[in-house]
Design an enzyme around this catalytic site. Structure first.
Site, short mmCIF file in Angstrom:
data_model
loop_
_atom_site.label_atom_id
_atom_site.label_comp_id
_atom_site.label_asym_id
_atom_site.label_seq_id
_atom_site.Cartn_x
_atom_site.Cartn_y
_atom_site.Cartn_z
N LYS A 1 0.85 -1.19 0.00
CA LYS A 1 0.00 0.00 0.00
C LYS A 1 0.89 1.24 0.00
O LYS A 1 1.76 1.39 0.87
CB LYS A 1 -0.87 -0.04 1.26
O1 G3P Z 1 -9.39 1.95 4.83
C1 G3P Z 1 -9.08 3.23 5.27
C2 G3P Z 1 -9.60 3.42 6.63
O2 G3P Z 1 -8.90 2.67 7.58
C3 G3P Z 1 -9.73 4.83 7.04
O3 G3P Z 1 -10.92 4.88 7.70
O4 G3P Z 1 -12.62 5.79 9.20
O5 G3P Z 1 -10.19 6.38 9.53
O6 G3P Z 1 -11.46 7.31 7.61
P1 G3P Z 1 -11.30 6.16 8.55
#
Ligand code: G3P
Length: 217
Positions: A83
């Site tokens: 990634k």
């Molecule tokens: O897959 C990306 C994720 O982990 C980010 O999620 O909720 O932190 O925006 P969030």
């Protein structure tokens, strides 16, 4: 649509994997920090449990170091997807690592143009962050729709991996739009099973059978 689980918590991955709900796993530095685990060790454990792609994120921002980190990460297991962030350096790393035959997931995508660049750089996955766009009053699902149209217009085979998924609505809308993959926290995946009418109907069935005094076991 494939389900990836967005966590580095081994027990939570195992529970969903045992049910056949896990087509892959995504991690990131914040999820690694939350797990309290060593990035290499926990990634190795996840790869041994899940046969689909497991995204492991680089921890540097310049192309050369990202490439070196990516080459080390892919030694963990054949199902690693490296990634990298959607920066110019990240795109360089994507091009090099994908040319070497490795899966690359380009993350932190917030625009259709960024997604176009990732596809041209040979990304296996593009990760648009829906929830973080919604957080600033932009439309995360509209971005998924636009990327779908652009990729289909030109036959790019980069898979759209909808990320930063926070709600059940995000999941169903991504499925309707035609996202290839949704990655969501375990709690969001489990909550897909919930419906108030299911709870209400089940309570009525249980009450009625109890009234009859019957039991199967
Ligand atoms: O897959 C990306 C994720 O982990 C980010 O999620 O909720 O932190 O925006 P969030």
């Amino acid at each position: 649509m494939k389900f990836f689980v967005d966590t580095a918590e081994i027990d939570q991955i195992r529970e969903l994997n045992d049910l056949g709900m896990v087509d892959g796993v995504t991690t990131n530095p914040s999820l690694i920090k939350k797990s309290g685990r060593d990035i290499i060790e926990v990634t190795k454990e996840i790869c041994a449990m899940v046969s689909g792609p497991v995204s492991a994120e680089v921890t540097s921002t310049d192309a050369d170091t990202m490439i070196a980190e990516g080459r080390k990460l892919v030694e963990i297991a054949p199902n690693i997807a490296v990634k990298v962030p959607l920066t110019w350096d990240g795109l360089k790393a994507c091009k090099t690592l994908s040319s070497e035959g490795h899966m690359v997931n380009v993350t932190l995508c917030f625009s259709a143009n960024q997604a176009l660049l990732a596809a041209k750089a040979g990304a296996s996955f593009i990760s648009p962050f829906i929830g973080r766009l919604d957080d600033i009053n932009l439309d995360g699902l509209e971005l998924i729709e636009n990327i779908r149209t652009i990729y289909d217009n030109y036959g790019f085979d980069t898979e759209i991996l909808a990320a930063s998924v926070r709600t059940t609505n995000h999941v169903s809308e991504c499925a309707l739009i035609g996202a290839d993959v949704v990655t969501a926290p375990p709690a969001v995946i489990k909550s897909l099973a919930n419906h108030p009418l299911t709870d209400k109907g089940l309570a009525a069935f249980m009450a009625d059978i109890a009234d009859t005094g019957q039991k199967i076991l």
